[in-house]
Motif scaffolding. Structure first.
Motif, PDB file in Angstrom:
ATOM      1  N   ALA A   1       0.877  -1.191  -0.008  1.00 13.95           N
ATOM      2  CA  ALA A   1      -0.325  -0.090   0.060  1.00 13.95           C
ATOM      3  C   ALA A   1       0.849   1.195  -0.009  1.00 13.95           C
ATOM      4  O   ALA A   1       1.602   1.395   0.839  1.00 13.95           O
ATOM      5  N   THR A   2       0.733   1.973  -0.907  1.00 15.66           N
ATOM      6  CA  THR A   2       1.654   3.081  -1.262  1.00 15.66           C
ATOM      7  C   THR A   2       1.082   4.163  -1.993  1.00 15.66           C
ATOM      8  O   THR A   2       0.023   4.048  -2.458  1.00 15.66           O
ATOM      9  N   GLY A   3       1.608   5.406  -2.236  1.00 12.69           N
ATOM     10  CA  GLY A   3       1.161   6.569  -2.840  1.00 12.69           C
ATOM     11  C   GLY A   3       1.999   7.663  -2.916  1.00 12.69           C
ATOM     12  O   GLY A   3       2.734   7.874  -1.710  1.00 12.69           O
ATOM     13  N   ARG A   4       1.857   8.598  -3.746  1.00 10.93           N
ATOM     14  CA  ARG A   4       2.759   9.715  -3.803  1.00 10.93           C
ATOM     15  C   ARG A   4       2.207  10.896  -2.993  1.00 10.93           C
ATOM     16  O   ARG A   4       3.170  11.758  -2.787  1.00 10.93           O
ATOM     17  N   THR A   5       1.060  10.834  -2.515  1.00 13.51           N
ATOM     18  CA  THR A   5       0.488  11.944  -1.681  1.00 13.51           C
ATOM     19  C   THR A   5      -0.451  11.156  -0.489  1.00 13.51           C
ATOM     20  O   THR A   5      -0.558   9.829  -0.768  1.00 13.51           O
ATOM     21  N   GLU A   6      -0.651  12.024   0.472  1.00 12.01           N
ATOM     22  CA  GLU A   6      -1.534  11.414   1.564  1.00 12.01           C
ATOM     23  C   GLU A   6      -2.672  10.708   1.230  1.00 12.01           C
ATOM     24  O   GLU A   6      -3.243   9.689   1.432  1.00 12.01           O
ATOM     25  N   GLU A   7      -3.303  11.591   0.061  1.00 14.16           N
ATOM     26  CA  GLU A   7      -4.622  10.906  -0.382  1.00 14.16           C
ATOM     27  C   GLU A   7      -4.629   9.477  -1.113  1.00 14.16           C
ATOM     28  O   GLU A   7      -5.192   8.626  -0.932  1.00 14.16           O
ATOM     29  N   GLU A   8      -3.379   9.703  -2.005  1.00 16.20           N
ATOM     30  CA  GLU A   8      -3.214   8.342  -2.593  1.00 16.20           C
ATOM     31  C   GLU A   8      -2.892   7.068  -1.596  1.00 16.20           C
ATOM     32  O   GLU A   8      -3.325   5.879  -1.768  1.00 16.20           O
ATOM     33  N   LEU A   9      -1.970   7.503  -0.669  1.00 18.48           N
ATOM     34  CA  LEU A   9      -1.994   6.215   0.289  1.00 18.48           C
ATOM     35  C   LEU A   9      -2.874   6.087   1.065  1.00 18.48           C
ATOM     36  O   LEU A   9      -3.143   4.591   1.479  1.00 18.48           O
ATOM     37  N   ALA A  10      -3.882   6.882   1.265  1.00 14.12           N
ATOM     38  CA  ALA A  10      -4.998   6.716   2.111  1.00 14.12           C
ATOM     39  C   ALA A  10      -5.997   5.554   1.434  1.00 14.12           C
ATOM     40  O   ALA A  10      -6.482   4.637   2.011  1.00 14.12           O
ATOM     41  N   ARG A  11      -6.054   6.084   0.119  1.00 16.83           N
ATOM     42  CA  ARG A  11      -6.960   5.118  -0.638  1.00 16.83           C
ATOM     43  C   ARG A  11      -6.331   3.637  -0.823  1.00 16.83           C
ATOM     44  O   ARG A  11      -6.937   2.715  -0.796  1.00 16.83           O
ATOM     45  N   ALA A  12      -4.903   3.591  -1.175  1.00 14.92           N
ATOM     46  CA  ALA A  12      -4.394   2.217  -1.185  1.00 14.92           C
ATOM     47  C   ALA A  12      -4.486   1.496   0.219  1.00 14.92           C
ATOM     48  O   ALA A  12      -4.938   0.364   0.176  1.00 14.92           O
ATOM     49  N   VAL A  13      -4.428   2.172   1.410  1.00 13.92           N
ATOM     50  CA  VAL A  13      -4.310   1.470   2.658  1.00 13.92           C
ATOM     51  C   VAL A  13      -5.947   0.925   2.742  1.00 13.92           C
ATOM     52  O   VAL A  13      -6.021  -0.113   3.208  1.00 13.92           O
ATOM     53  N   ALA A  14      -6.804   1.511   2.543  1.00 12.27           N
ATOM     54  CA  ALA A  14      -8.373   1.451   2.395  1.00 12.27           C
ATOM     55  C   ALA A  14      -8.662   0.073   1.467  1.00 12.27           C
ATOM     56  O   ALA A  14      -9.366  -1.000   1.964  1.00 12.27           O
ATOM     57  N   GLY A  15      -8.188   0.157   0.459  1.00 10.60           N
ATOM     58  CA  GLY A  15      -8.098  -1.154  -0.297  1.00 10.60           C
ATOM     59  C   GLY A  15      -7.467  -2.551   0.219  1.00 10.60           C
ATOM     60  O   GLY A  15      -8.153  -3.589  -0.008  1.00 10.60           O
ATOM     61  N   VAL A  16      -6.367  -2.050   0.685  1.00  7.44           N
ATOM     62  CA  VAL A  16      -5.903  -3.125   1.322  1.00  7.44           C
ATOM     63  C   VAL A  16      -6.524  -3.916   2.509  1.00  7.44           C
ATOM     64  O   VAL A  16      -6.533  -4.978   2.947  1.00  7.44           O
ATOM     65  N   ARG A  17      -6.911  -2.820   3.426  1.00  5.85           N
ATOM     66  CA  ARG A  17      -7.698  -3.312   4.511  1.00  5.85           C
ATOM     67  C   ARG A  17      -9.022  -4.159   4.107  1.00  5.85           C
ATOM     68  O   ARG A  17      -9.263  -5.208   4.847  1.00  5.85           O
ATOM     69  N   ALA A  18      -9.496  -3.523   2.922  1.00  2.59           N
ATOM     70  CA  ALA A  18     -10.810  -4.555   2.471  1.00  2.59           C
ATOM     71  C   ALA A  18     -10.195  -5.667   2.093  1.00  2.59           C
ATOM     72  O   ALA A  18     -11.113  -6.934   2.422  1.00  2.59           O
ATOM     73  N   GLN A  19      -9.185  -5.932   1.309  1.00  8.56           N
ATOM     74  CA  GLN A  19      -8.814  -7.249   0.753  1.00  8.56           C
ATOM     75  C   GLN A  19      -8.374  -8.031   1.946  1.00  8.56           C
ATOM     76  O   GLN A  19      -8.723  -9.250   1.934  1.00  8.56           O
ATOM     77  N   ILE A  20      -7.618  -7.843   2.902  1.00  8.38           N
ATOM     78  CA  ILE A  20      -7.322  -8.340   4.064  1.00  8.38           C
ATOM     79  C   ILE A  20      -8.500  -8.997   4.745  1.00  8.38           C
ATOM     80  O   ILE A  20      -8.545 -10.092   5.220  1.00  8.38           O
ATOM     81  N   ALA A  21      -9.541  -8.142   4.897  1.00  9.36           N
ATOM     82  CA  ALA A  21     -10.635  -8.462   5.546  1.00  9.36           C
ATOM     83  C   ALA A  21     -11.459  -9.550   5.015  1.00  9.36           C
ATOM     84  O   ALA A  21     -12.058 -10.592   5.391  1.00  9.36           O
ATOM     85  N   PHE A  22     -11.587  -9.622   3.568  1.00  4.70           N
ATOM     86  CA  PHE A  22     -11.977 -10.479   2.612  1.00  4.70           C
ATOM     87  C   PHE A  22     -11.541 -11.850   2.968  1.00  4.70           C
ATOM     88  O   PHE A  22     -12.216 -12.627   3.147  1.00  4.70           O
ATOM     89  N   TYR A  23     -10.248 -11.805   2.821  1.00  6.22           N
ATOM     90  CA  TYR A  23      -9.434 -13.161   3.046  1.00  6.22           C
ATOM     91  C   TYR A  23      -9.518 -13.618   4.501  1.00  6.22           C
ATOM     92  O   TYR A  23      -9.755 -14.664   4.599  1.00  6.22           O
ATOM     93  N   GLY A  24      -9.571 -12.631   5.272  1.00  3.87           N
ATOM     94  CA  GLY A  24      -9.647 -13.014   6.785  1.00  3.87           C
ATOM     95  C   GLY A  24     -10.788 -13.811   7.238  1.00  3.87           C
ATOM     96  O   GLY A  24     -11.132 -14.343   8.247  1.00  3.87           O
ATOM     97  N   SER A  25     -12.002 -13.464   6.359  1.00  5.12           N
ATOM     98  CA  SER A  25     -13.082 -13.883   6.685  1.00  5.12           C
ATOM     99  C   SER A  25     -13.416 -15.375   6.207  1.00  5.12           C
ATOM    100  O   SER A  25     -14.534 -16.101   6.461  1.00  5.12           O
ATOM    101  N   THR A  26     -12.353 -15.841   5.392  1.00 11.19           N
ATOM    102  CA  THR A  26     -12.390 -17.233   4.944  1.00 11.19           C
ATOM    103  C   THR A  26     -11.808 -18.223   5.791  1.00 11.19           C
ATOM    104  O   THR A  26     -10.650 -18.071   6.369  1.00 11.19           O
TER     105      THR A  26
END
Length: 341
Positions: free
Chosen positions: A219-244
């Motif tokens: 999860a990374t980004g050139r700006t704080e906004e980009e990084l925040a979007r990346a982190v949100a996407g990764v959290r969602a993906q981790i949650a999806f896998y963690g529910s299995t």
């Protein structure tokens, strides 16, 4: 460490433009997943526009097929690509195999082991005329007449790599495969304490030239906004896998079993957006490499530089291709400087 890339899961069925770009960008391998499209069709097209890049399935669903049909498909792609195929296989989970593909499911590790051995017996028959006489618990192949033997080629059989998370499938991969495809939902601790010991056990000691293929989330980004979007996407993906439940071992090792139970319950209720909010920073940073672009490669190499033979960067967010390619180049350069390339 070889640095690979993957075709986007939501990309077009024709991946030739992406394949050209991957080779031009210097990637060592290109992987296609069996999600929205057939990976073998995609890689066949990719083979026509590339010369150097290895082509892998990550993954093709073994149990949705049978060894004979898959042996023929893989053999054809091995020829068409000039020997560049990496045949990555996985099981999927019971519900998809039985309800989506209407195929049998039982003893997945034992069935996968037999599937790979059957593949090898078929390829051996075609390559040197060995009589086909494979008899197993799940698969039996005892008929091969000259009319159905493919033309000989000099590329050898494709490398077979198996995907898994649990210890039984991991040992199986080491017993019968040429490599192991690590799931993106893993941690450095799980790899070192569970995955690698299981591989060594299945291999009977040292891994030697056995390939460990990583798929680290970043999860990374050139700006704080980009990084925040990346982190949100990764959290969602981790949650999806963690529910299995099949992936629960990763959470249990870290003492996060209760989180898995909660995620599983929310998934049954369709609370997908809420699930991501349960992934705190400890879980996020254990599963993913998070930071500014220049911080990703050093941290990834610190965690996995001595483990992975090759890896692709897993970006479950709307990542800028140029940004990811630049980070991949940094990983390649860092690995070379540390003697890992």
């Amino acid at each position: 460490m070889k640095i690979d890339t993957s075709l986007p899961l939501a990309g077009p069925a024709d991946p030739r433009e992406a394949a050209r770009h991957a080779e031009e960008a210097g990637y060592d391998g290109l992987w296609a997943a069996e999600v929205k499209h057939d990976p073998f069709v995609a890689l066949t097209l990719a083979a026509t526009v590339t010369e150097r890049t290895e082509l892998g399935t990550s993954i093709a669903l073994a149990f949705a097929r049978n060894p004979m049909s898959l042996a023929a498909t893989a053999n054809d792609l091995q020829v068409l690509s000039g020997g560049r195929l990496l045949l990555g296989l996985g099981t999927q989970v019971r519900a998809h195999i039985t309800r989506r593909f209407s195929m049998p499911w039982s003893q997945p590790a034992a069935r996968m082991r037999e599937f790979v051995l059957a593949l090898r017996a078929i390829w051996e028959c075609w390559a040197d005329g060995t009589r086909l006489d494979f008899r197993g618990e799940f698969y039996s192949h005892t008929l091969m007449t000259p009319m159905f033997v493919p033309e000989p080629h000099g590329f050898g059989a494709p490398k077979v790599l198996l995907a898994g998370v649990g210890e039984a499938m991991t040992r199986t991969a080491a017993e019968v495969g040429d490599g192991f495809l690590c799931h993106g939902f893993t941690t450095e601790r799980y790899l070192r304490e569970v995955t690698v010991p299981a591989l060594r056990q299945g291999r009977g000691g040292e891994l030697g030239d056995f390939q460990l293929v990583g798929l680290p989330m970043i999860a990374t980004g050139r700006t704080e906004e980009e990084l925040a979007r990346a982190v949100a996407g990764v959290r969602a993906q981790i949650a999806f896998y963690g529910s299995t439940p099949a992936y629960r071992g990763v959470l249990d090792l870290h003492g996060w079993g209760a989180l898995g139970e909660e995620l599983h319950g929310l998934s049954k209720q369709g609370e997908w957006e809420r699930m991501g909010t349960l992934i705190d920073d400890d879980v996020l940073n254990a599963v993913a490499v998070v930071g500014e672009p220049e911080e990703i490669a050093p941290e990834l190499l610190r965690r996995y530089g001595d483990l992975f033979s090759r890896c692709s960067l897993y970006t479950p967010w709307d990542a800028d291709a140029a940004l990811v390619t630049g980070i991949a180049a940094d990983v390649r350069k860092g690995a070379a400087e540390e003697g890992q390339a």
